[in-house]
Scaffold this active site. Structure first.
Site, PDB file in Angstrom:
ATOM      1  N   PRO A   1      13.437 -33.174  21.526  1.00 14.54           N
ATOM      2  CA  PRO A   1      12.881 -33.653  20.267  1.00 14.54           C
ATOM      3  C   PRO A   1      13.065 -35.138  19.981  1.00 14.54           C
ATOM      4  CG  PRO A   1      14.959 -32.591  19.874  1.00 14.54           C
ATOM      5  CD  PRO A   1      14.667 -32.404  21.325  1.00 14.54           C
TER       6      PRO A   1
ATOM      7  N   ASP B   1       4.085 -38.884  26.701  1.00 15.59           N
ATOM      8  CA  ASP B   1       3.346 -38.973  25.447  1.00 15.59           C
ATOM      9  C   ASP B   1       4.092 -39.839  24.445  1.00 15.59           C
ATOM     10  OD1 ASP B   1       5.291 -37.354  24.176  1.00 15.59           O
ATOM     11  OD2 ASP B   1       4.199 -35.516  24.651  1.00 15.59           O
TER      12      ASP B   1
ATOM     13  N   LYS C   1      -1.360 -38.805  22.712  1.00 20.90           N
ATOM     14  CA  LYS C   1      -2.456 -38.627  21.759  1.00 20.90           C
ATOM     15  C   LYS C   1      -1.876 -38.651  20.364  1.00 20.90           C
ATOM     16  CE  LYS C   1      -4.855 -35.686  25.074  1.00 20.90           C
ATOM     17  NZ  LYS C   1      -3.841 -35.920  26.110  1.00 20.90           N
TER      18      LYS C   1
ATOM     19  N   THR D   1      12.744 -27.592  21.657  1.00 21.31           N
ATOM     20  CA  THR D   1      11.608 -27.806  20.768  1.00 21.31           C
ATOM     21  C   THR D   1      12.046 -28.346  19.413  1.00 21.31           C
ATOM     22  OG1 THR D   1       9.799 -26.738  19.571  1.00 21.31           O
ATOM     23  CG2 THR D   1      11.680 -25.361  20.110  1.00 21.31           C
TER      24      THR D   1
ATOM     25  N   MET E   1       3.118 -30.604  13.616  1.00 23.06           N
ATOM     26  CA  MET E   1       1.953 -31.484  13.582  1.00 23.06           C
ATOM     27  C   MET E   1       1.073 -31.192  12.367  1.00 23.06           C
ATOM     28  SD  MET E   1       0.972 -31.195  17.646  1.00 23.06           S
ATOM     29  CE  MET E   1       0.783 -29.409  17.494  1.00 23.06           C
TER      30      MET E   1
ATOM     31  N   GLY F   1      12.704 -35.944  13.392  1.00 25.00           N
ATOM     32  CA  GLY F   1      13.882 -35.111  13.578  1.00 25.00           C
ATOM     33  C   GLY F   1      14.659 -35.455  14.836  1.00 25.00           C
TER      34      GLY F   1
END
Length: 238
Positions: free
Chosen positions: A4, A27, A49, A110, A164, A193
């Site tokens: 994260p 990314d 993106k 995650t 998101m 986070g």
């Protein structure tokens, strides 16, 4: 999966992989401290993106991965969080398999769990939630009708985590309340986070949009809805 944000949450296998790579396609959510762990002579290429700003279309990313692998390079596709949690990792793996290329999947921590945890919000708690549901806050463009069963989601007694979803926060709140969720349900938004600039705001569900606007909270952020959000006042530590 790069995890994260906090470089300490990168897995050992993830660290080994990026130090073996000749080229790393990453990314926007991969933090600089993680990128600094990549082998010094490796090539770093950003294929990230952002909402409304697709710097590299997905089909081009797929093509770049295939071309680099076929050129004999050891390739890492480095994704924030976990590659199979709304990260298009499955699509990219399918593309590699279609070209006969072997690959390994390295899971990542995650943000759906880590961001709330760093904000003092456990996604499960024996007295508050015995389940949690992770939902995309940004459905594929052109769907028309939402694939999210809002009527069922609004009735869930556990924790809801939206990833998101900041651009769609008004719609998320409206759908939950409109399908019967108590407007006073505790909720929170955690921005960045586990990053050094992490910020958290908490409010009743019906007031969350206004509170977020007052604080100027934008993506990247995780939205948490459920009784566990009220535990932040007691458990906040980061």
């Amino acid at each position: 999966g790069a995890g994260p944000g906090d470089a300490g949450l990168l897995t050992l296998r993830g660290l080994q992989a990026i130090q073996q790579a000749d080229v790393v396609f990453h990314d926007h959510l991969v933090t600089q401290p993680v990128l600094e762990l990549v082998r010094r002579d490796a090539e770093l290429i950003c294929v990230g993106k952002r909402a409304g700003e697709h710097s590299v279309p997905q089909h081009e990313t797929n093509q770049l991965l295939v071309e680099a692998a076929k050129a004999g390079k050891t390739v890492v596709r480095l994704k924030g969080g976990d590659p199979f949690v709304f990260g298009r990792g499955g699509e990219e793996a399918e593309e590699l398999r279609a070209h006969g290329l072997s690959y390994e999947v390295v899971p990542g921590v995650t943000s759906a769990i880590a961001a709330p945890a760093y904000a003092g919000i456990p996604v499960t708690h024996r007295d508050a939630a015995s389940s949690f549901t992770v939902i995309t806050g940004h459905e594929r463009d052109g769907k028309g009708v939402s694939a999210i069963p809002w009527g069922q989601v609004a009735r869930l007694k556990g924790t809801l985590v939206f990833l998101m979803g900041m651009e769609n926060l008004p719609r998320i709140v409206d759908n939950l309340v409109g399908h019967g969720m108590d407007p006073a349900t505790p909720a929170a938004v955690v921005r960045y986070g586990t990053w050094p600039m992490q910020r958290t705001v908490r409010a009743p569900l019906a007031a969350l949009e206004e509170r977020v606007g007052e604080e100027g909270i934008e993506n990247p952020a995780v939205i948490v809805v459920g009784q566990v959000a009220a535990l932040r006042e007691r458990l906040s530590w980061a």
